[in-house]
Write an enzyme that holds these catalytic residues in place. Structure first.
Site, short mmCIF file in Angstrom:
data_model
loop_
_atom_site.label_atom_id
_atom_site.label_comp_id
_atom_site.label_asym_id
_atom_site.label_seq_id
_atom_site.Cartn_x
_atom_site.Cartn_y
_atom_site.Cartn_z
N GLU A 153 -14.47 26.59 2.99
CA GLU A 153 -14.28 25.21 3.43
C GLU A 153 -14.01 25.23 4.93
O GLU A 153 -13.19 26.00 5.41
CB GLU A 153 -13.12 24.57 2.65
CG GLU A 153 -13.14 23.06 2.63
CD GLU A 153 -12.68 22.45 3.95
OE1 GLU A 153 -13.42 21.62 4.51
OE2 GLU A 153 -11.58 22.80 4.42
N HIS A 154 -14.66 24.34 5.65
CA HIS A 154 -14.82 24.47 7.09
C HIS A 154 -13.71 23.85 7.93
O HIS A 154 -13.60 24.11 9.12
CB HIS A 154 -16.15 23.78 7.48
CG HIS A 154 -17.00 24.59 8.39
ND1 HIS A 154 -18.37 24.48 8.41
CD2 HIS A 154 -16.70 25.51 9.33
CE1 HIS A 154 -18.86 25.30 9.33
NE2 HIS A 154 -17.87 25.93 9.89
N ALA A 155 -12.92 22.95 7.34
CA ALA A 155 -12.05 22.11 8.16
C ALA A 155 -11.00 22.87 8.97
O ALA A 155 -10.86 22.62 10.17
CB ALA A 155 -11.38 21.04 7.29
N CYS A 181 -10.72 25.97 10.09
CA CYS A 181 -11.15 26.94 11.10
C CYS A 181 -12.66 27.08 11.06
O CYS A 181 -13.29 26.90 10.01
CB CYS A 181 -10.49 28.31 10.88
SG CYS A 181 -10.68 28.98 9.22
#
Length: 638
Positions: free
Chosen positions: A340-342, A344
């Site tokens: 999941e990108h949020a 980092c």
């Protein structure tokens, strides 16, 4: 003293307090660079209309000056970066589409040097049967968990070397945001939760869609690591529970993490309130250091099938897409990652994944040692569901299935040359070179240039993350047109290639300095809504009425590069535009260029065609550079 301390006595956060703050570019600079970026994308008449709107926006005492003054004042009040909170919200947490393909990144790791053949060892004529967990799979999973904890320990101890470039030290904050972080679904805007990793003692493991809390630290007040053998034993306990003939398997709740975010938020609240056990299970998931998925199947030797499995599993099963770190181990022992990108950027966990893949598994041979410490057994995290949740799981599975069915992937390994050739023969910077090759490939396939996003790092600034490098430039357009014009000689083509690379280098440097276009324009729009209280229809028509503005920021080509990726087969993410769009991640190595492409099966996207076009573009550019070397002893340098 550890080896990391010997190499670098500095603490990981040594330079944090000295890092500069992300600047707010001047209005005139951004306006000029924005208009320049439009030229290869629009007609002369469209550009002139855009220029008139921009001129009105930045005029003295106009809306641009007003919003700029608000943004500059706001920047002075922020403890880290004026962009940080707005960007986390606007780029990630308000994203409502499913995370699968659309937002999460995915990586396929190389096979271990001791990888057994991709068949059943008892019956070599057959593949690994469905529903099977294998000894090598469990051994490798335990080994990777141990290596992951080693990496976490390096970060927590402050002995992670400070990354430095020609511009100085890089912000190391994102390294401290990986472990223990979970995205929490909420209506309209999600939240991130990260308990202090040093207080956490377990990971989560999924097998047959069942979730377990698996301790990785011993009982007691002191935080004492368990040995690899202890972890391996626990994974076998997990397998025993889910494969027992009397196993009572819960509904596959993890599939819901692949649903539309608002649908998942509604079901999350219902799931949490439906039964107290559900709330306890969700709490242990959110306080897990990271997630490990043990798949009871193998995709065989085909890398592309395993890469698809990394992207979304089988209709989202046996995954928890909200977890920042998710390690996936197929029954064969093949390893992938989904993140999941949020909290980092993908580059940061990618460094860790490369690290944990670097050390081979002990196989065959004696088992890993066990510790003498007591620890809790794996805890099954149970879920009680009703018909509404079951219906939601069924709908989410169908949605994830459609997303995966519509997604087409390709893995491109160009092995004729790599960065050594590009620098020594082409006398060109490798990143600019590969980006130009992608532009040439798209132009040949679709007959035009399109708005292109390339990730640029702003980590020279405190809590810096990314800025957009607008790759499609007038200089690149001239080059790709020359490559398509048989009357253009090679000397001219090379000169244009060199000029395109110079321009790309300039734009990359501007992005790294926080002086590019898109984050500033985003900040001005946020200043309008958050600081000035303007409604969307009160925003200047430069943003709302000009088709060129939308065209230039609709990323038909979404591209990014990580490090060399020595231990990776493919790394990637989804495209941003379904019709004619591509998501392309690439890795530059001395002797080859690796890339992975994602596009949709609908519309004008042609992933296989793009794969071929990139290889051909690289081959043609390499031939052009070789000819130039033979014809001239005087070579331009950047």
């Amino acid at each position: 003293m550890t080896s990391a301390e010997c190499i670098n006595p500095e603490h990981t956060l040594t330079y944090q307090s000295r890092l500069p703050r992300l600047p707010v570019p001047t209005l005139q600079d951004t306006a000029s660079r924005y208009l320049e970026s439009l030229k290869p994308l629009v007609t002369k008449e469209q550009w002139e209309k855009s220029a008139a709107l921009v001129k009105d926006f930045v005029k003295p005492h106009g809306q641009g000056e007003y919003l700029q003054s608000l943004l500059e004042a706001y920047a002075r009040t922020q403890p880290t970066s004026w962009l940080e909170t707005w960007w986390l919200s606007g780029a990630y947490l308000t994203w409502r589409e499913p995370l699968v393909i659309n937002s999460n990144y995915f990586i396929l790791g190389k096979d271990d040097p001791n990888q057994p053949p991709f068949d059943n060892q008892k019956n070599p004529r057959q593949g690994i049967p469905e529903g099977t967990f294998t000894p090598f799979q469990i051994r490798r999973a335990a080994h990777l968990i141990h290596e992951c904890l080693n990496y976490m320990e390096i970060i927590e101890s402050g002995t992670m070397p400070v990354e430095k470039t020609r511009n100085g030290a890089q912000c190391m904050d994102q390294y401290f945001r990986m472990f223990g972080t979970t995205r929490i679904p909420q209506p309209g805007q999600d939240a991130l939760r990260q308990p202090s990793p040093v207080t956490l003692r377990h990971i989560m493991v999924l097998a047959k869609d069942q979730v377990f809390a698996v301790p990785v630290f011993a009982k007691g007040d002191h935080r004492v690591r368990l040995a690899v053998g202890d972890i391996e034993d626990q994974l076998w306990q997990v397998v025993k529970q889910v494969t027992s003939p009397s196993a009572d398997l819960d509904a596959p709740v993890g599939v819901l993490t692949g649903d539309h975010r608002d649908a998942w938020a509604e079901l999350y609240a219902h799931l949490q309130n439906f039964h107290p056990t559900n709330a306890q299970s969700l709490e242990l998931i959110q306080t897990a250091l990271f997630s490990v998925s043990l798949d009871d199947y193998s995709e065989g030797e085909d890398h592309l099938k395993s890469y698809r499995n990394a992207a979304g599993g089988r209709q989202g099963h046996n995954r928890w897409f909200d977890k920042t770190i998710q390690i996936i181990v197929e029954a064969s022992g093949r390893v992938a990652f989904n993140g999941e990108h949020a909290p980092c950027d993908a580059l940061i966990p990618a460094y860790m994944y490369d690290y944990i893949l670097d050390c081979p598994v002990r196989w065959p041979g004696p088992p890993y040692p066990k510790s003498m410490h007591d620890y809790e057994p794996p805890r099954r995290l149970r879920f009680h569901v009703d018909e509404e949740i079951r219906r939601g799981i069924k709908d989410a599975q169908a949605l994830v299935g459609r997303i995966l069915d519509q997604s087409e992937l390709a893995i491109t390994h160009f092995t004729k040359y790599g960065t050594t050739f590009i620098k020594r023969v082409g006398k060109l910077p490798p990143d600019a070179y590969v980006q130009i090759a992608i532009q040439l490939a798209y132009y040949r396939l679709h007959g035009k240039l399109v708005a292109t996003y390339e990730t640029g790092s702003t980590r020279k600034y405190l809590h810096g993350r990314t800025e957009t490098i607008r790759t499609a430039t007038q200089e690149i357009l001239w080059f790709v047109q020359a490559m398509s014009n048989p009357s253009t000689d090679d000397a001219t083509r090379y000169r244009l290639l060199h000029g395109a690379a110079v321009k790309h280098n300039e734009n990359s440097k501007l992005a790294s300095e926080g002086q590019a276009v898109d984050r500033h324009l985003f900040g001005l729009k946020m200043a309008a809504s958050q600081l000035a209280g303007l409604s969307p229809d009160q925003l200047h028509p430069m943003f709302t009425k000009d088709p060129s503005f939308s065209l230039s920021s609709t990323w038909t080509l979404s591209t990014s590069s990580i490090h060399q990726g020595t231990n990776f087969i493919a790394t990637g993410f989804g495209c941003a535009v379904s019709d004619g769009g591509y998501g392309i991640n690439y890795m530059k190595q001395p002797l080859q260029i690796k890339a992975a492409i994602e596009g949709k099966r609908t519309g004008s996207s042609n992933v296989q065609g793009m794969d071929h076009a990139i290889k051909q573009a690289l081959a043609d550019m390499g031939e052009l550079c070789e000819k130039q070397v033979k014809q001239s002893s005087v070579k331009p340098k950047l």
